[in-house]
Each structure stands twice: as C-alpha cells, then as structure tokens.
Design an enzyme around this catalytic site. Structure first.
Site, short mmCIF file in Angstrom:
data_model
loop_
_atom_site.label_atom_id
_atom_site.label_comp_id
_atom_site.label_asym_id
_atom_site.label_seq_id
_atom_site.Cartn_x
_atom_site.Cartn_y
_atom_site.Cartn_z
CE1 TYR A 15 30.07 -58.34 66.78
CE2 TYR A 15 31.19 -56.76 65.38
CZ TYR A 15 30.16 -57.09 66.23
OH TYR A 15 29.21 -56.14 66.54
CE LYS A 19 37.74 -39.17 39.33
NZ LYS A 19 38.17 -39.63 38.02
#
Ligand SMILES: *Cc1c(COP(=O)(O)O)cnc(C)c1O
Length: 372
Positions: A257, A45
């Site tokens: 940042y 998956k």
C-alpha cells in the site's frame, strides 16, 4: 533450548505460535527462588499474556503455583473452570452486576476504591477480598491516607493488601523506594494481613518488596522485565508466519500500500500470511509508517539461517520480506518464517515496533490463539 514444542495440526493457519511450557516452568522456578520465603503467585491475565491461559495455568499449577491474578471476573470464571483449588484474584474488582460471580466461582476481588469496598462489604457474606493501595501509580487503588482510615474501619479483615510499582522495570528509579516506603509502613501497621507488591522486575531485583506474596507476569512468559538490563528469563513464545507466494519485483516497481518501498534492482520477495490483524504491528513496516521516520529499518524475519527484512507496509493479513539474498529455490511457498522467538529476541522485536514485549505477546495470538 530444550524444545517441548508440540505443534498441533492447526491446519490452514498461516501464523503459528509455539509456546514452550518447559520454559514457563523454569521461569516460574527462577521467580520462586527469587521470592525467597514469600509465596510466588502468577499474573495470568489477558489469556496468560497471549500464551493460552488454560495450558499456562496448568503448567504453573504443576510447578506449585496456587495464586493467580487475572484482570476481570470474566477471565476469573474461565480460569476457575480449569483451576478448581487455586486462589484467583480479580484485579479490576467488582461491579454490581458481577458481584454474584464471586461467590458462585469462589473468586477474590481486588477492591480498588472506597466505592468498590462499600459495594463488597454491603453485599458479600464475609468472603475473602484484597484491597489495593495506590502508592504512586495513579491508576487503581486507595490513596495511602484513605487506606489507613479504611483498614481501621473494616468490619472484617481482607485476605491481602497490595500495591503496584510504576517503574519497577528500572530498579534505579527513586520512585521505587518512595512507593516501597509508603507500602511498608502500611504493611507494618496491618501486620496480620498478607501483603503483595512485587511484579516480575521487583521479584527479581528488590527483596524488600516481596512481603508475603509476589505476583510476576511478564518474566514467566520470557519477556525482559527490565528496561536496561539483560533478560534473565527463558524465551517462551516463538511466532512464525507461512510463506504464501514468492514473487519477483522489477526495478522501479513498488511494494504494498502507498507504494512506499521502491525496488532499485530486481528483487525476490516472500509474501507471508501475517498482518496487523494477527497483532503483527503495522509499525514494523519496512517503509511508509510514521515510526519509520525515527527508526530506520523495518522488522526482520528469519529463515534458513538468514535474516530477512520486512519491506513496504504491513497489511491486515499479509507482510512482504526481501529474500533476494537467499540462494534461488531454497525458500518456497509453505515454508515458515520466524517473526520472533529463537533467533529474533521478543524484546528486540518489540523495540522495533516502538512498544514492549507485553503488547506483542498479548496481541500476536489475536486471530487464532496459541498453536498449543
Ligand atoms: C500485570 C500486573 C502484574 C504483573 O506485572 P509484570 O510486570 O507482568 O510482572 C502485577 N500486578 C498488577 C497489579 C498487574 O496489573
């Protein structure tokens, strides 16, 4: 490690993922041996846990795997196009509007509730299905008492009954025995139907949980299936980021940042083309994110035989590493920094991000997918 890395010309990409297919084969072999007389399937998956489902499924098929588990019918149809003969189980089961896909693409639904069972048995024409019984996960599956009633009443027998462990990664957790006991009783009563319970950890550590079919996932892709034991699997994915620029930072200046990292002396930093949009978690930032208040240091990178530290906040597309301790001019723009793989264990990196290998593997190929 015998490396069969075949890096295609992924021109322009600043993150590359090398997937070692031979390691996947070896891991499958290990799990197949551990499965003993049970058949060894594979969970593929989420794009083969981020490793690229087309290639991974073919590698596993070449190694003898014939039973694949994916999450939804969309993944199932994609896999069917490349695996014509395998059994493909759809873990999330059916919806009214997906039911036609199952016949058309020969997919096997894992039915997870009485309503899914009703829908399937009313609509499908005796195609094979699996039934999921919840023995303690409280996620999907019939309750055990529901399962007895339901299996007694079904008009045709399912191909497989299955259940899923909540704590297989810790083989000492008593919950494993409770779940196994409940499922064993059920499997004994319906002995004509194949049963499946074991994920990677249970395949490797709990023989009584094997029944007729095991369905490992993470161990195939090199993640450690255990939370407190050494990793017995071969590393599969190596992730690298390209250096875009190298710059000097002066004492008192800040990086990234929020200015959460402040240089105390002159530094050299490498600016790399990887960020959280690539599934490189913002949580591994050098400073200035909540996780770093509990875990001191940011993640490491590796280049030219040296570990280097992530500094300041990871941004969407870019991350900065401190290369001040590397000899001048030994690292240049265009070079690649290992994020995890050979020198930095996937599970160590995952721990640095406050998460598990599963989340890292399935996230890191987000922008481009695997390079091979
Ligand atoms: C993902 C999954 C597996 C595989 O689990 P791993 O821990 O990756 O080995 C097995 N069964 C179910 C139901 C799953 O969702």
């Amino acid at each position: 490690m015998t490396s069969l890395f075949k890096v295609k010309n992924n021109i322009g990409q600043t993150v590359r993922l090398n997937i070692d297919q031979s390691a996947i084969s070896e891991n499958y072999e290990t799990l197949k041996k551990a499965s003993g007389s049970a058949t060894c399937g594979a969970a593929v998956k989420a794009n083969g846990y981020g490793c690229g489902v087309e290639t991974v499924a073919q590698t596993l098929a070449n190694a003898g795997c014939r039973q694949f588990f994916v999450a939804d019918a969309f993944e199932g149809v994609k896999l069917r196009n490349i695996q014509k003969d395998a059994d493909i189980f759809i873990l999330n089961g059916v919806f009214e509007e997906t039911i036609s896909l199952f016949a058309e693409h020969n997919l096997i639904p894992v039915l997870n509730s009485l309503s899914q069972i009703k829908l399937w048995y009313q609509t499908s024409t005796n195609q094979p299905c699996a039934i999921h019984i919840d023995t303690g996960m409280n996620r999907l599956g019939l309750r055990v008492n529901e399962a007895y009633n339901c299996l007694d009443d079904l008009t045709s027998v399912p191909k497989l009954i299955m259940s899923h462990f909540a704590s297989a990664d810790d083989p000492d957790d008593p919950k494993n025995a409770t779940q196994l006991e409940a499922f064993t009783a059920l499997a004994q009563k319906y002995a004509g139907i194949d049963a499946s319970m074991a994920n990677s950890a249970a395949t490797l550590s709990n023989q009584a949980s094997h029944f007729q079919l095991t369905r490992p996932g993470i161990a195939l892709y090199g993640g450690n299936p255990f939370s407190h034991r050494a990793n017995p699997m071969k590393s599969v994915m190596k992730a690298e980021a390209r250096i875009i620029d190298i710059r000097e930072v002066l004492p008192g200046e800040t990086v990234s940042y929020g200015g959460t990292f402040k240089a105390e002396e002159t530094m050299r930093i490498a600016v790399c083309g990887v960020g959280y949009a690539d599934g490189y978690p913002r949580n591994v930032s050098g400073q200035g994110v909540p996780l770093r208040q509990t875990l001191k240091n940011g993640a490491k990178g590796f280049i030219n035989g040296e570990m280097i530290s992530c500094i300041g906040r990871v941004t969407m597309d870019l991350t900065m590493f401190d290369i001040s301790h590397l000899p001048l001019n030994t690292v240049k723009p265009g070079d690649w920094i290992e994020l995890f793989g050979d020198q930095i264990a996937l599970d160590d990196f995952a721990a640095q991000s406050g998460t598990v290998s599963y989340e890292i593997l399935t996230g890191i190929g987000r922008r481009y997918g695997p390079s091979i």
